[in-house]
Design a protein around this motif. Sequence first.
Motif, PDB file in Angstrom:
ATOM      1  N   LYS A  27     -16.757  16.582   3.961  1.00 42.27           N
ATOM      2  CA  LYS A  27     -17.757  15.520   3.910  1.00 42.27           C
ATOM      3  C   LYS A  27     -17.218  14.209   4.456  1.00 42.27           C
ATOM      4  CE  LYS A  27     -18.695  15.325  -0.472  1.00 42.27           C
ATOM      5  NZ  LYS A  27     -19.314  15.146  -1.776  1.00 42.27           N
ATOM      6  N   THR A  28     -18.157  13.379   4.860  1.00 40.35           N
ATOM      7  CA  THR A  28     -17.881  11.997   5.188  1.00 40.35           C
ATOM      8  C   THR A  28     -18.294  11.177   3.972  1.00 40.35           C
ATOM      9  OG1 THR A  28     -18.298  12.321   7.524  1.00 40.35           O
ATOM     10  CG2 THR A  28     -18.491  10.090   6.713  1.00 40.35           C
ATOM     11  N   LEU A  29     -17.420  10.311   3.513  1.00 44.84           N
ATOM     12  CA  LEU A  29     -17.751   9.454   2.376  1.00 44.84           C
ATOM     13  C   LEU A  29     -18.092   8.058   2.879  1.00 44.84           C
ATOM     14  CD1 LEU A  29     -14.966  10.634  -0.091  1.00 44.84           C
ATOM     15  CD2 LEU A  29     -17.324  11.437   0.098  1.00 44.84           C
ATOM     16  N   GLY A  30     -18.991   7.402   2.189  1.00 47.00           N
ATOM     17  CA  GLY A  30     -19.510   6.114   2.639  1.00 47.00           C
ATOM     18  C   GLY A  30     -18.483   5.013   2.759  1.00 47.00           C
ATOM     19  N   SER A  31     -17.367   5.145   2.071  1.00 40.52           N
ATOM     20  CA  SER A  31     -16.358   4.094   2.134  1.00 40.52           C
ATOM     21  C   SER A  31     -15.602   4.076   3.458  1.00 40.52           C
ATOM     22  CB  SER A  31     -15.373   4.260   0.979  1.00 40.52           C
ATOM     23  OG  SER A  31     -14.887   5.579   0.952  1.00 40.52           O
ATOM     24  N   LEU A  32     -15.698   5.160   4.221  1.00 41.30           N
ATOM     25  CA  LEU A  32     -15.028   5.207   5.519  1.00 41.30           C
ATOM     26  C   LEU A  32     -15.762   6.202   6.407  1.00 41.30           C
ATOM     27  CD1 LEU A  32     -12.604   4.251   7.234  1.00 41.30           C
ATOM     28  CD2 LEU A  32     -11.343   6.215   6.338  1.00 41.30           C
ATOM     29  N   GLU A  33     -16.564   5.674   7.319  1.00 38.80           N
ATOM     30  CA  GLU A  33     -17.301   6.521   8.245  1.00 38.80           C
ATOM     31  C   GLU A  33     -16.793   6.253   9.655  1.00 38.80           C
ATOM     32  OE1 GLU A  33     -21.649   6.836   7.404  1.00 38.80           O
ATOM     33  OE2 GLU A  33     -21.173   5.357   5.867  1.00 38.80           O
ATOM     34  N   ILE A  34     -16.290   7.301  10.316  1.00 39.40           N
ATOM     35  CA  ILE A  34     -15.702   7.162  11.640  1.00 39.40           C
ATOM     36  C   ILE A  34     -16.491   8.040  12.599  1.00 39.40           C
ATOM     37  CG2 ILE A  34     -13.614   7.411  13.017  1.00 39.40           C
ATOM     38  CD1 ILE A  34     -12.140   7.402  10.212  1.00 39.40           C
ATOM     39  N   LEU A  35     -17.090   7.396  13.593  1.00 40.46           N
ATOM     40  CA  LEU A  35     -17.896   8.107  14.578  1.00 40.46           C
ATOM     41  C   LEU A  35     -17.435   7.705  15.973  1.00 40.46           C
ATOM     42  CD1 LEU A  35     -19.818   7.413  11.995  1.00 40.46           C
ATOM     43  CD2 LEU A  35     -21.580   8.306  13.466  1.00 40.46           C
ATOM     44  N   SER A  36     -17.371   8.677  16.875  1.00 41.64           N
ATOM     45  CA  SER A  36     -17.050   8.359  18.257  1.00 41.64           C
ATOM     46  C   SER A  36     -18.229   7.622  18.886  1.00 41.64           C
ATOM     47  CB  SER A  36     -16.762   9.639  19.046  1.00 41.64           C
ATOM     48  OG  SER A  36     -17.956  10.385  19.203  1.00 41.64           O
ATOM     49  N   HIS A  37     -17.966   7.009  20.009  1.00 43.18           N
ATOM     50  CA  HIS A  37     -19.018   6.304  20.736  1.00 43.18           C
ATOM     51  C   HIS A  37     -20.159   7.266  21.088  1.00 43.18           C
ATOM     52  CE1 HIS A  37     -20.924   3.384  23.291  1.00 43.18           C
ATOM     53  NE2 HIS A  37     -20.849   4.196  24.334  1.00 43.18           N
ATOM     54  N   ALA A  38     -19.797   8.449  21.548  1.00 44.67           N
ATOM     55  CA  ALA A  38     -20.819   9.436  21.933  1.00 44.67           C
ATOM     56  C   ALA A  38     -21.638   9.899  20.734  1.00 44.67           C
ATOM     57  CB  ALA A  38     -20.156  10.631  22.620  1.00 44.67           C
ATOM     58  N   SER A  39     -21.020  10.012  19.566  1.00 40.81           N
ATOM     59  CA  SER A  39     -21.785  10.423  18.381  1.00 40.81           C
ATOM     60  C   SER A  39     -22.720   9.308  17.923  1.00 40.81           C
ATOM     61  CB  SER A  39     -20.856  10.871  17.249  1.00 40.81           C
ATOM     62  OG  SER A  39     -20.098   9.794  16.753  1.00 40.81           O
ATOM     63  N   MET A  40     -22.308   8.054  18.106  1.00 41.12           N
ATOM     64  CA  MET A  40     -23.208   6.936  17.779  1.00 41.12           C
ATOM     65  C   MET A  40     -24.416   6.941  18.707  1.00 41.12           C
ATOM     66  SD  MET A  40     -22.494   5.231  15.119  1.00 41.12           S
ATOM     67  CE  MET A  40     -23.698   3.959  15.392  1.00 41.12           C
ATOM     68  N   GLU A  41     -24.202   7.240  19.975  1.00 37.84           N
ATOM     69  CA  GLU A  41     -25.326   7.345  20.906  1.00 37.84           C
ATOM     70  C   GLU A  41     -26.270   8.465  20.490  1.00 37.84           C
ATOM     71  OE1 GLU A  41     -23.730   7.794  24.839  1.00 37.84           O
ATOM     72  OE2 GLU A  41     -23.692   5.624  25.164  1.00 37.84           O
ATOM     73  N   ALA A  42     -25.693   9.618  20.113  1.00 35.19           N
ATOM     74  CA  ALA A  42     -26.524  10.746  19.667  1.00 35.19           C
ATOM     75  C   ALA A  42     -27.334  10.355  18.439  1.00 35.19           C
ATOM     76  CB  ALA A  42     -25.645  11.964  19.362  1.00 35.19           C
ATOM     77  N   PHE A  43     -26.698   9.661  17.503  1.00 35.92           N
ATOM     78  CA  PHE A  43     -27.396   9.219  16.294  1.00 35.92           C
ATOM     79  C   PHE A  43     -28.516   8.241  16.648  1.00 35.92           C
ATOM     80  CE2 PHE A  43     -27.921   6.261  12.736  1.00 35.92           C
ATOM     81  CZ  PHE A  43     -28.275   7.149  11.733  1.00 35.92           C
ATOM     82  N   SER A  44     -28.209   7.301  17.521  1.00 34.89           N
ATOM     83  CA  SER A  44     -29.210   6.310  17.918  1.00 34.89           C
ATOM     84  C   SER A  44     -30.424   6.972  18.548  1.00 34.89           C
ATOM     85  CB  SER A  44     -28.577   5.309  18.889  1.00 34.89           C
ATOM     86  OG  SER A  44     -29.512   4.356  19.301  1.00 34.89           O
ATOM     87  N   TRP A  45     -30.182   7.937  19.425  1.00 35.59           N
ATOM     88  CA  TRP A  45     -31.289   8.612  20.100  1.00 35.59           C
ATOM     89  C   TRP A  45     -32.026   9.582  19.171  1.00 35.59           C
ATOM     90  CZ3 TRP A  45     -33.301   6.895  24.384  1.00 35.59           C
ATOM     91  CH2 TRP A  45     -32.518   6.152  25.265  1.00 35.59           C
ATOM     92  N   GLY A  46     -31.324  10.149  18.190  1.00 37.10           N
ATOM     93  CA  GLY A  46     -31.936  11.189  17.368  1.00 37.10           C
ATOM     94  C   GLY A  46     -32.337  10.785  15.971  1.00 37.10           C
TER      95      GLY A  46
END
Length: 154
Positions: A27-46
Amino acid sequence: THLTELGASADDRTYVATCDSSTGPPKTLGSLEILSHASMEAFSWGKTKCWDTVRYKTIAEAEFVQQCLDMLNVTSVLDKDMLADETCGPSPCDDVTKAAYSSYTEVAQWLNCWEVSDYAKDFGDIPVDEIEAAVRLRMRKLKLVQTKKLLKLK
């Protein structure tokens, strides 16, 4: 970078899971969330698709983000040594090998942990950021205001 050490890059659609001591996948815990630039783009679009599919009103933000990323076929890598968390991998605040400590929801607890980690001997001569003094002063002022309010109530 750290992503590269984990076998990923900023160009990969990747996020870092920081806890694997629970049931189910890491799991990813809210106290430390690490996302690559490409995953942030995917999240933004989706994210709209995620809002329509994931029951986001009944789960924590970090869980929503992770479920959304998984739904968008973003891969995860595990780094279980990065976060000190009571539910996953507790560690004292003077363990400077950790990038973050959780969960300190009270200001006094957070400041205490920060000060312990700040003064840990392992830091050596690394200069402390100039913001530190201003943050400590502001947090102490907030605590003083809270204390005064409590005293007035009695």
